[in-house]
Design a protein around this motif. Sequence first.
Motif, PDB file in Angstrom:
ATOM      1  N   ILE A   1      43.327  89.506   6.175  1.00 51.42           N
ATOM      2  CA  ILE A   1      43.411  89.402   7.637  1.00 51.42           C
ATOM      3  C   ILE A   1      42.384  88.401   8.164  1.00 51.42           C
ATOM      4  O   ILE A   1      42.687  87.573   9.037  1.00 51.42           O
ATOM      5  CB  ILE A   1      43.248  90.792   8.293  1.00 51.42           C
ATOM      6  CG1 ILE A   1      44.467  91.649   7.972  1.00 51.42           C
ATOM      7  CG2 ILE A   1      43.023  90.674   9.796  1.00 51.42           C
ATOM      8  CD1 ILE A   1      44.305  93.124   8.299  1.00 51.42           C
ATOM      9  N   VAL A   2      41.164  88.438   7.633  1.00 51.97           N
ATOM     10  CA  VAL A   2      40.130  87.486   8.072  1.00 51.97           C
ATOM     11  C   VAL A   2      40.532  86.064   7.693  1.00 51.97           C
ATOM     12  O   VAL A   2      40.418  85.140   8.513  1.00 51.97           O
ATOM     13  CB  VAL A   2      38.751  87.856   7.481  1.00 51.97           C
ATOM     14  CG1 VAL A   2      37.736  86.753   7.731  1.00 51.97           C
ATOM     15  CG2 VAL A   2      38.255  89.172   8.060  1.00 51.97           C
ATOM     16  N   LEU A   3      41.019  85.860   6.469  1.00 54.12           N
ATOM     17  CA  LEU A   3      41.457  84.520   6.048  1.00 54.12           C
ATOM     18  C   LEU A   3      42.581  84.013   6.949  1.00 54.12           C
ATOM     19  O   LEU A   3      42.594  82.848   7.343  1.00 54.12           O
ATOM     20  CB  LEU A   3      41.905  84.532   4.588  1.00 54.12           C
ATOM     21  CG  LEU A   3      40.804  84.720   3.552  1.00 54.12           C
ATOM     22  CD1 LEU A   3      41.408  84.907   2.163  1.00 54.12           C
ATOM     23  CD2 LEU A   3      39.826  83.561   3.569  1.00 54.12           C
ATOM     24  N   HIS A   4      43.529  84.886   7.260  1.00 51.90           N
ATOM     25  CA  HIS A   4      44.655  84.506   8.118  1.00 51.90           C
ATOM     26  C   HIS A   4      44.158  84.122   9.515  1.00 51.90           C
ATOM     27  O   HIS A   4      44.584  83.114  10.082  1.00 51.90           O
ATOM     28  CB  HIS A   4      45.657  85.653   8.190  1.00 51.90           C
ATOM     29  CG  HIS A   4      46.935  85.290   8.843  1.00 51.90           C
ATOM     30  ND1 HIS A   4      47.416  85.948   9.943  1.00 51.90           N
ATOM     31  CD2 HIS A   4      47.850  84.327   8.567  1.00 51.90           C
ATOM     32  CE1 HIS A   4      48.565  85.416  10.322  1.00 51.90           C
ATOM     33  NE2 HIS A   4      48.848  84.428   9.508  1.00 51.90           N
ATOM     34  N   ALA A   5      43.251  84.926  10.048  1.00 49.28           N
ATOM     35  CA  ALA A   5      42.703  84.621  11.374  1.00 49.28           C
ATOM     36  C   ALA A   5      41.977  83.279  11.366  1.00 49.28           C
ATOM     37  O   ALA A   5      42.112  82.484  12.307  1.00 49.28           O
ATOM     38  CB  ALA A   5      41.763  85.738  11.821  1.00 49.28           C
ATOM     39  N   LEU A   6      41.217  83.008  10.318  1.00 44.13           N
ATOM     40  CA  LEU A   6      40.519  81.721  10.233  1.00 44.13           C
ATOM     41  C   LEU A   6      41.511  80.564  10.179  1.00 44.13           C
ATOM     42  O   LEU A   6      41.279  79.513  10.784  1.00 44.13           O
ATOM     43  CB  LEU A   6      39.598  81.697   9.008  1.00 44.13           C
ATOM     44  CG  LEU A   6      38.339  82.544   9.115  1.00 44.13           C
ATOM     45  CD1 LEU A   6      37.642  82.647   7.764  1.00 44.13           C
ATOM     46  CD2 LEU A   6      37.400  81.987  10.173  1.00 44.13           C
ATOM     47  N   GLN A   7      42.623  80.761   9.467  1.00 45.31           N
ATOM     48  CA  GLN A   7      43.638  79.695   9.420  1.00 45.31           C
ATOM     49  C   GLN A   7      44.266  79.479  10.792  1.00 45.31           C
ATOM     50  O   GLN A   7      44.451  78.339  11.217  1.00 45.31           O
ATOM     51  CB  GLN A   7      44.729  80.033   8.408  1.00 45.31           C
ATOM     52  CG  GLN A   7      44.330  79.753   6.981  1.00 45.31           C
ATOM     53  CD  GLN A   7      45.511  79.936   6.042  1.00 45.31           C
ATOM     54  OE1 GLN A   7      45.919  81.050   5.753  1.00 45.31           O
ATOM     55  NE2 GLN A   7      46.061  78.820   5.593  1.00 45.31           N
ATOM     56  N   ILE A   8      44.603  80.552  11.472  1.00 47.67           N
ATOM     57  CA  ILE A   8      45.235  80.430  12.783  1.00 47.67           C
ATOM     58  C   ILE A   8      44.287  79.768  13.786  1.00 47.67           C
ATOM     59  O   ILE A   8      44.689  78.927  14.585  1.00 47.67           O
ATOM     60  CB  ILE A   8      45.691  81.807  13.306  1.00 47.67           C
ATOM     61  CG1 ILE A   8      46.875  82.300  12.479  1.00 47.67           C
ATOM     62  CG2 ILE A   8      46.056  81.756  14.781  1.00 47.67           C
ATOM     63  CD1 ILE A   8      47.287  83.720  12.783  1.00 47.67           C
ATOM     64  N   LEU A   9      43.013  80.134  13.726  1.00 50.77           N
ATOM     65  CA  LEU A   9      42.026  79.593  14.660  1.00 50.77           C
ATOM     66  C   LEU A   9      41.570  78.191  14.283  1.00 50.77           C
ATOM     67  O   LEU A   9      40.740  77.617  14.976  1.00 50.77           O
ATOM     68  CB  LEU A   9      40.821  80.532  14.747  1.00 50.77           C
ATOM     69  CG  LEU A   9      41.119  81.909  15.320  1.00 50.77           C
ATOM     70  CD1 LEU A   9      39.914  82.816  15.187  1.00 50.77           C
ATOM     71  CD2 LEU A   9      41.553  81.803  16.774  1.00 50.77           C
ATOM     72  N   LYS A  10      42.113  77.668  13.215  1.00 44.39           N
ATOM     73  CA  LYS A  10      41.796  76.316  12.735  1.00 44.39           C
ATOM     74  C   LYS A  10      40.380  76.270  12.174  1.00 44.39           C
ATOM     75  O   LYS A  10      39.401  76.419  12.900  1.00 44.39           O
ATOM     76  CB  LYS A  10      41.946  75.249  13.827  1.00 44.39           C
ATOM     77  CG  LYS A  10      43.264  75.278  14.548  1.00 44.39           C
ATOM     78  CD  LYS A  10      44.374  74.832  13.644  1.00 44.39           C
ATOM     79  CE  LYS A  10      45.684  74.812  14.415  1.00 44.39           C
ATOM     80  NZ  LYS A  10      46.786  75.266  13.664  1.00 44.39           N
ATOM     81  N   LEU A  11      40.295  76.086  10.888  1.00 48.30           N
ATOM     82  CA  LEU A  11      39.003  76.029  10.211  1.00 48.30           C
ATOM     83  C   LEU A  11      38.120  74.925  10.760  1.00 48.30           C
ATOM     84  O   LEU A  11      36.899  75.047  10.787  1.00 48.30           O
ATOM     85  CB  LEU A  11      39.201  75.821   8.704  1.00 48.30           C
ATOM     86  CG  LEU A  11      39.856  76.975   7.954  1.00 48.30           C
ATOM     87  CD1 LEU A  11      40.062  76.602   6.496  1.00 48.30           C
ATOM     88  CD2 LEU A  11      39.024  78.225   8.067  1.00 48.30           C
ATOM     89  N   ARG A  12      38.713  73.846  11.206  1.00 43.12           N
ATOM     90  CA  ARG A  12      37.930  72.714  11.715  1.00 43.12           C
ATOM     91  C   ARG A  12      37.211  73.036  13.022  1.00 43.12           C
ATOM     92  O   ARG A  12      36.309  72.322  13.433  1.00 43.12           O
ATOM     93  CB  ARG A  12      38.839  71.496  11.893  1.00 43.12           C
ATOM     94  CG  ARG A  12      39.350  70.946  10.573  1.00 43.12           C
ATOM     95  CD  ARG A  12      40.286  69.788  10.795  1.00 43.12           C
ATOM     96  NE  ARG A  12      41.534  70.176  11.426  1.00 43.12           N
ATOM     97  CZ  ARG A  12      42.614  70.559  10.756  1.00 43.12           C
ATOM     98  NH1 ARG A  12      42.617  70.587   9.461  1.00 43.12           N
ATOM     99  NH2 ARG A  12      43.713  70.887  11.395  1.00 43.12           N
ATOM    100  N   ALA A  13      37.601  74.130  13.673  1.00 40.38           N
ATOM    101  CA  ALA A  13      36.975  74.490  14.949  1.00 40.38           C
ATOM    102  C   ALA A  13      35.513  74.910  14.770  1.00 40.38           C
ATOM    103  O   ALA A  13      34.731  74.809  15.699  1.00 40.38           O
ATOM    104  CB  ALA A  13      37.761  75.611  15.623  1.00 40.38           C
TER     105      ALA A  13
END
Length: 166
Positions: free
Chosen positions: A15-27
């Motif tokens: 869930i944390v990995l998915h959230a990081l992907q959705i929120l864009k890692l580059r952010a």
Amino acid sequence: AVERLPALTVMSRVIVLHALQILKLRANPRAEYWVRNILLSTHGDDLSEIKTLTDAKGDYYCMSKLVYDDIKSETVRQDILAHIRKEGAMQLSRRQLGTSQRGSRARMMAWKKILSDVDDTLLSSGGLYPAGIDKRYPRKVVYPGVLAFYRELDLGTTGPEDWPEH
């Protein structure tokens, strides 16, 4: 935060990995290192489960996208890939020795991944190109027997007495 990673379950990590992907890692410049820390602190069957669950969410946020597209740092990417290779080699050794970290059902499931086309394999395309050419059934009708076939694949060779109903 790294010291609290052991408190996260496999599903929590996904869930944390998915959230990081959705929120864009580059952010956030540290986000790639968060991904790295989560994956490098996960071992054996748990790492396989994270990879499988990350790929099974039904969207395009998969492990391949995470490692090869979202991670921009070559160093972080190579750290993750080296860890996956090392853990995969250890899992293979455990499997050959019969000393996997989990019970027989989880161990069997961790090593089985079946990829299947959908159009004209699971569902009829109704003959609509480019999805497929089968006009025998209406579009999106599940082929007779295909769900039972997939269930048999899921049961494996041990039979239903070892596999509880889902």
